[in-house]
Scaffold this motif. Structure first.
Motif, PDB file in Angstrom:
ATOM      1  N   THR A   1      -0.033 -50.879 -17.055  1.00 30.22           N
ATOM      2  CA  THR A   1       1.434 -50.854 -17.076  1.00 30.22           C
ATOM      3  C   THR A   1       2.032 -50.109 -15.884  1.00 30.22           C
ATOM      4  O   THR A   1       3.247 -50.080 -15.722  1.00 30.22           O
ATOM      5  CB  THR A   1       1.937 -50.193 -18.373  1.00 30.22           C
ATOM      6  OG1 THR A   1       1.397 -48.867 -18.458  1.00 30.22           O
ATOM      7  CG2 THR A   1       1.495 -50.978 -19.593  1.00 30.22           C
TER       8      THR A   1
ATOM      9  N   GLY B   1       5.878 -46.429 -15.798  1.00 33.21           N
ATOM     10  CA  GLY B   1       4.827 -47.195 -16.453  1.00 33.21           C
ATOM     11  C   GLY B   1       3.437 -46.623 -16.314  1.00 33.21           C
ATOM     12  O   GLY B   1       2.463 -47.243 -16.748  1.00 33.21           O
TER      13      GLY B   1
ATOM     14  N   ARG C   1       0.801 -45.500 -24.560  1.00 33.24           N
ATOM     15  CA  ARG C   1       0.751 -46.722 -23.761  1.00 33.24           C
ATOM     16  C   ARG C   1       2.014 -47.547 -23.948  1.00 33.24           C
ATOM     17  O   ARG C   1       2.522 -48.172 -22.998  1.00 33.24           O
ATOM     18  CB  ARG C   1      -0.494 -47.514 -24.145  1.00 33.24           C
ATOM     19  CG  ARG C   1      -0.750 -48.746 -23.279  1.00 33.24           C
ATOM     20  CD  ARG C   1      -0.724 -48.458 -21.796  1.00 33.24           C
ATOM     21  NE  ARG C   1      -1.740 -47.513 -21.363  1.00 33.24           N
ATOM     22  CZ  ARG C   1      -1.861 -47.093 -20.116  1.00 33.24           C
ATOM     23  NH1 ARG C   1      -1.008 -47.505 -19.175  1.00 33.24           N
ATOM     24  NH2 ARG C   1      -2.792 -46.223 -19.786  1.00 33.24           N
ATOM     25  N   GLU C   2       2.573 -47.562 -25.162  1.00 31.62           N
ATOM     26  CA  GLU C   2       3.831 -48.292 -25.383  1.00 31.62           C
ATOM     27  C   GLU C   2       4.970 -47.665 -24.597  1.00 31.62           C
ATOM     28  O   GLU C   2       5.835 -48.375 -24.064  1.00 31.62           O
ATOM     29  CB  GLU C   2       4.161 -48.312 -26.873  1.00 31.62           C
ATOM     30  CG  GLU C   2       3.277 -49.251 -27.681  1.00 31.62           C
ATOM     31  CD  GLU C   2       3.597 -49.229 -29.169  1.00 31.62           C
ATOM     32  OE1 GLU C   2       4.489 -48.434 -29.564  1.00 31.62           O
ATOM     33  OE2 GLU C   2       2.971 -49.997 -29.920  1.00 31.62           O
TER      34      GLU C   2
ATOM     35  N   ASP D   1       4.567 -48.698 -21.120  1.00 31.95           N
ATOM     36  CA  ASP D   1       4.929 -50.113 -21.007  1.00 31.95           C
ATOM     37  C   ASP D   1       6.433 -50.303 -20.944  1.00 31.95           C
ATOM     38  O   ASP D   1       6.936 -51.262 -20.352  1.00 31.95           O
ATOM     39  CB  ASP D   1       4.347 -50.866 -22.210  1.00 31.95           C
ATOM     40  CG  ASP D   1       4.302 -52.364 -21.985  1.00 31.95           C
ATOM     41  OD1 ASP D   1       4.182 -52.783 -20.821  1.00 31.95           O
ATOM     42  OD2 ASP D   1       4.395 -53.115 -22.963  1.00 31.95           O
TER      43      ASP D   1
END
Length: 518
Positions: free
Chosen positions: A267, A294, A455-456, A459
């Motif tokens: 990301t 990201g 990670r979200e 992202d």
């Protein structure tokens, strides 16, 4: 990976005598919800037995039943083959069962000697304590642990490992034959952990039965003889540590393979969100780096290398002596307070969540509200419905397990407390999220959830900067890794393809030697 190599010799066999402690078919419910469903546990004299499971698996409830805090709905606790029932903690102490929790019950304003004998009959006559006899008895217990700690020193002035030793000495002063340890190494360095392990092995050799609760599986495999895994209030398996692996334990605990802990990378962008140039603090020396939208930027290094101080400098929690920090192209003033830095889009999730991240006595929604006053108020009026809405969304997004948003945070598990801290900060929609040891003291299942959330966030365009002491975690959750040594950045590596040996060589300041060897 830990600095200790190999697994020391453990007890050759479990004693054939009656177990020091047994829990047989223990059932416990709260408000109609089953917390324990027929749990079984058996610990032999002279054994270090790991009790493992995710937060919410029932470990804490079982310990509270064993130590007299709760009464079971059904089932039986046995001590050396005899059924026992404890009306309170003192009754369990008299039976030789003592639990030491992660938040040690050390009284900081009294001496070491007084702490060792706290709650016991003190030597003296006519209400006057015999100080010399008090110190002699306390010294005897500390000497059993090979400890030379000043008996007159205030306990609040001790190091974390010394406080742990004083707590263990207090348990021995009650003639404990079953010692239950809950995350005893959570705040200790590698050297201090070795010291604690040496003491626990010596107690095992004396025939003390030790129940060891830890989320650090490497420690379990280094120290323990057997393990019992709980899941959803049930005993899943008991086996010798030598007959299993860390991956098998993780799979049994969470019901999925260890390889699924970390989400896929990919990301990171080239858009710079934060720039630090020539930062100087008390320990941090001339640190410069960038973080991108990201990206998950991992920061590692040995204890005392300046990792946590660097995050505090970036968050405004500590003023830097010189250098600049720029967020989205706008430089921050050198002495910007935390509130100003928060408004600029930089949020910190601290390592010590219980003392710095949340108010334990306040509810989930009040904790979330305090960090988001501007969002929940207008013209000086606070909107109760807006508070409830933000809290509800945070609990849903982070899967916080609680009765309701009004439940006090201090009643939640460690992993859910960590999620409340995250919910507070994520409600501000930060551009940069700083996380200091984001998974310390939480189980592997909750760790996987935290990694997914990280990670979200990346992202969605957030730059996440995370400090971790665990090398596999650094490699698994990061896109790029900075390693600090004595206040400076010793090396930078992409996480994809990084190995623990290289990271350790940077952490010890031996990067040049490593490069020559290659």
């Amino acid at each position: 990976m830990t600095l200790a190599e190999g697994r020391p010799e453990v007890a050759a066999s479990v004693s054939s005598t009656a177990p020091a402690l047994e829990a047989v078919d223990i059932v416990k419910s709260f408000d109609g919800v089953h917390a324990l469903k027929g749990v079984r546990l058996s610990v032999a004299p002279g054994e270090i037995h790991a009790l493992l499971g995710e937060n919410g698996a029932g470990k804490s409830t079982l310990i509270k039943i064993v130590t007299g805090l709760y009464a079971p709905d059904s089932g039986e606790i046995r001590r050396e083959g005899h059924a026992v029932g404890f009306a309170n903690v003192r009754a369990a102490h008299h039976a030789g069962i003592v639990a030491l929790y992660q938040e040690l019950s050390i009284v900081p304003t009294i001496s070491v000697a007084e702490n060792v004998l706290l709650g016991e009959q003190l030597p003296g006559r006519a209400g006057i304590v015999d100080g010399r006899a008090l110190r002699r008895r306390a010294k005897e217990q500390l000497e059993r642990l090979n400890q030379r700690i000043s008996l007159r020193k205030l306990a609040g002035d001790l190091s974390p490992v010394q406080q742990t030793m004083v707590a263990v000495a207090r348990a021995l002063a009650t003639d404990a034959r079953v010692l239950i340890l809950d995350e005893p190494t959570a705040s200790l360095t590698d050297t201090e952990i070795r010291e604690v392990f040496a003491v626990l092995r010596s107690l095992r050799n004396e025939g003390v039965a030790i129940v060891y609760v830890s989320h650090r599986l490497e420690e379990v495999f280094e120290l323990c003889d057997r393990l019992t895994i709980m899941r959803n209030g049930e005993t899943i398996v008991t086996k010798d540590v030598a007959d299993t692996t860390i991956d098998e334990v993780i799979s049994t605990m969470v019901g999925r393979s260890a390889g699924s802990l970390y989400p896929e990378r990919g990301t990171a962008t080239t858009d710079v969100v934060l720039t630090a140039e020539h930062l100087e603090g008390r320990r941090v020396k001339d640190v410069s780096f960038t973080a991108h939208a990201g990206e998950v930027l991992g920061i590692g290094g040995l204890a005392g290398s300046g990792r946590s101080e660097l995050l505090r400098l970036l968050a405004g929690a500590q003023h830097y002596r010189s250098g600049t920090v720029t967020v989205d192209g706008a430089p921050l003033r050198r002495r910007s307070p935390v509130g100003r830095v928060l408004d600029a889009g930089v949020a910190l999730v601290p390592e010590e969540r219980r003392s710095q991240g949340v108010m334990l006595g306040a509810s989930i929604q009040d904790n979330v509200a305090l960090a988001n006053i501007a969002t929940i108020s207008r013209a000086g009026w606070v909107s109760g419905s807006r508070i409830a809405q933000i809290a509800k969304h945070g609990m849903a997004d982070l899967q916080i397990k609680a009765r309701s948003a009004r439940q006090p945070v201090g009643e939640l598990s460690g992993g859910n407390q960590q999620k409340v801290v995250l919910a507070k900060m994520l409600a501000r929609r930060p551009k940069v999220l700083l996380m200091d040891e984001p998974t310390r003291g939480i189980d592997v299942g909750t760790k996987a959830e935290i990694y997914r959330l990280i990670r979200e966030l990346a992202d969605s365009g957030t730059a996440v900067i995370a400090v971790s002491s665990e090398l596999p975690e650094l490699i698994g959750m990061s896109d790029r890794i900075l390693i600090m040594h004595e206040g400076s950045i010793a090396g930078e590596v992409p996480a994809d393809g990084a190995d623990e040996e290289l990271l350790l060589s940077y952490a010890y300041g031996r990067s040049h030697e490593h490069e020559q060897a290659e």
